[in-house]
Design a protein around this motif. Sequence first.
Motif, PDB file in Angstrom:
ATOM      1  N   VAL A  48       0.840  -1.188   0.000  1.00 13.66           N
ATOM      2  CA  VAL A  48       0.000   0.000   0.000  1.00 13.66           C
ATOM      3  C   VAL A  48       0.882   1.249   0.000  1.00 13.66           C
ATOM      4  N   PHE A  49       0.291   2.379  -0.324  1.00 12.95           N
ATOM      5  CA  PHE A  49       0.894   3.672  -0.075  1.00 12.95           C
ATOM      6  C   PHE A  49       0.259   4.194   1.207  1.00 12.95           C
ATOM      7  N   ALA A  50       1.090   4.661   2.142  1.00 13.07           N
ATOM      8  CA  ALA A  50       0.582   5.168   3.409  1.00 13.07           C
ATOM      9  C   ALA A  50       0.980   6.625   3.572  1.00 13.07           C
ATOM     10  N   TYR A  57       8.151  13.508   1.678  1.00 13.66           N
ATOM     11  CA  TYR A  57       7.229  12.734   0.851  1.00 13.66           C
ATOM     12  C   TYR A  57       5.871  12.630   1.537  1.00 13.66           C
ATOM     13  N   LYS A  58       4.803  12.841   0.797  1.00 15.28           N
ATOM     14  CA  LYS A  58       3.464  12.745   1.378  1.00 15.28           C
ATOM     15  C   LYS A  58       3.044  11.296   1.587  1.00 15.28           C
ATOM     16  N   CYS A  59       3.486  10.415   0.697  1.00 14.82           N
ATOM     17  CA  CYS A  59       3.136   8.995   0.796  1.00 14.82           C
ATOM     18  C   CYS A  59       4.390   8.154   0.620  1.00 14.82           C
ATOM     19  N   LEU A  60       4.402   7.041   1.332  1.00 11.73           N
ATOM     20  CA  LEU A  60       5.513   6.107   1.206  1.00 11.73           C
ATOM     21  C   LEU A  60       4.971   4.708   0.966  1.00 11.73           C
ATOM     22  N   PRO A  61       5.701   3.908   0.176  1.00 13.00           N
ATOM     23  CA  PRO A  61       5.258   2.520  -0.029  1.00 13.00           C
ATOM     24  C   PRO A  61       5.491   1.711   1.242  1.00 13.00           C
ATOM     25  N   GLU A  62       4.470   1.025   1.687  1.00 19.40           N
ATOM     26  CA  GLU A  62       4.546   0.209   2.891  1.00 19.40           C
ATOM     27  C   GLU A  62       3.858  -1.121   2.643  1.00 19.40           C
ATOM     28  N   LEU A  90      -4.367   5.026   4.049  1.00 17.50           N
ATOM     29  CA  LEU A  90      -3.798   4.017   3.151  1.00 17.50           C
ATOM     30  C   LEU A  90      -4.439   4.097   1.779  1.00 17.50           C
ATOM     31  N   ARG A  91      -3.647   3.829   0.746  1.00 15.48           N
ATOM     32  CA  ARG A  91      -4.130   3.766  -0.631  1.00 15.48           C
ATOM     33  C   ARG A  91      -3.610   2.477  -1.261  1.00 15.48           C
ATOM     34  N   TYR A  92      -4.377   1.927  -2.182  1.00 13.36           N
ATOM     35  CA  TYR A  92      -3.969   0.710  -2.869  1.00 13.36           C
ATOM     36  C   TYR A  92      -2.729   0.971  -3.708  1.00 13.36           C
ATOM     37  N   ARG A  93      -1.844  -0.020  -3.804  1.00 14.40           N
ATOM     38  CA  ARG A  93      -0.631   0.084  -4.617  1.00 14.40           C
ATOM     39  C   ARG A  93      -0.538  -1.166  -5.469  1.00 14.40           C
ATOM     40  N   THR A  94      -0.416  -0.982  -6.764  1.00 17.82           N
ATOM     41  CA  THR A  94      -0.374  -2.124  -7.677  1.00 17.82           C
ATOM     42  C   THR A  94       1.013  -2.348  -8.259  1.00 17.82           C
ATOM     43  N   THR A  95       1.902  -1.357  -8.185  1.00 17.15           N
ATOM     44  CA  THR A  95       3.241  -1.494  -8.747  1.00 17.15           C
ATOM     45  C   THR A  95       4.286  -1.340  -7.653  1.00 17.15           C
ATOM     46  N   GLN A  96       5.489  -1.872  -7.911  1.00 17.18           N
ATOM     47  CA  GLN A  96       6.599  -1.708  -6.975  1.00 17.18           C
ATOM     48  C   GLN A  96       7.235  -0.343  -7.209  1.00 17.18           C
ATOM     49  N   VAL A  97       7.425   0.432  -6.134  1.00 19.03           N
ATOM     50  CA  VAL A  97       7.980   1.777  -6.240  1.00 19.03           C
ATOM     51  C   VAL A  97       9.105   1.917  -5.233  1.00 19.03           C
ATOM     52  N   LYS A  98      10.233   2.503  -5.666  1.00 17.21           N
ATOM     53  CA  LYS A  98      11.326   2.800  -4.748  1.00 17.21           C
ATOM     54  C   LYS A  98      11.064   4.151  -4.108  1.00 17.21           C
ATOM     55  N   VAL A  99      11.465   4.305  -2.865  1.00 13.48           N
ATOM     56  CA  VAL A  99      11.246   5.573  -2.158  1.00 13.48           C
ATOM     57  C   VAL A  99      11.968   6.701  -2.863  1.00 13.48           C
ATOM     58  N   SER A 100      13.147   6.455  -3.404  1.00 12.34           N
ATOM     59  CA  SER A 100      13.906   7.510  -4.083  1.00 12.34           C
ATOM     60  C   SER A 100      13.225   7.958  -5.375  1.00 12.34           C
ATOM     61  N   ALA A 101      12.316   7.141  -5.917  1.00  8.02           N
ATOM     62  CA  ALA A 101      11.644   7.488  -7.164  1.00  8.02           C
ATOM     63  C   ALA A 101      10.404   8.346  -6.940  1.00  8.02           C
ATOM     64  N   LEU A 102       9.999   8.524  -5.691  1.00 13.09           N
ATOM     65  CA  LEU A 102       8.796   9.304  -5.415  1.00 13.09           C
ATOM     66  C   LEU A 102       9.099  10.792  -5.423  1.00 13.09           C
ATOM     67  N   PRO A 103       8.371  11.581  -6.208  1.00 12.50           N
ATOM     68  CA  PRO A 103       8.542  13.030  -6.156  1.00 12.50           C
ATOM     69  C   PRO A 103       7.843  13.586  -4.921  1.00 12.50           C
ATOM     70  N   SER A 104       8.185  14.808  -4.542  1.00 14.94           N
ATOM     71  CA  SER A 104       7.464  15.418  -3.427  1.00 14.94           C
ATOM     72  C   SER A 104       6.029  15.665  -3.879  1.00 14.94           C
TER      73      SER A 104
END
Length: 114
Positions: A48-50, A57-62, A90-104
């Motif tokens: 999920v994104f939390a 970052y407003k949301c992080l993959p968890e 929490l929000r649904y997450r369908t893809t794998q995301v690296k924290v460094s790839a998340l924009p602000s």
Amino acid sequence: MGRRPCSRLDLLRPDLALKILLTGKQQRQKQDHDKSCRERNFEVGQDVFARNFSTCYKCLPETILERTGPVFFRCELADGTVFRRHQDQLRYRTTQVKVSALPSGACSWIRIGR
């Protein structure tokens, strides 16, 4: 005045018809709300994104570790940090995301979907 003034006896014996009327109005409000909302069901182990309150970052993959209540979950970051989050955070997450790839402002572009 169009209504009967309340007396001290009304406090001892309240009018139940008024409570039933209010319940009917509340029921209609709930039905109108339920037309546009979706029920969210998160499972243990789901990605999920939390909502994040500590960094830029407003949301992080968890990943959800466990359900701690009807609407609360214990989630873990990739580095092992554990947070307790409400399902509204929490929000649904369908893809794998690296924290460094998340924009602000990541929550603004994350598509909410099942």
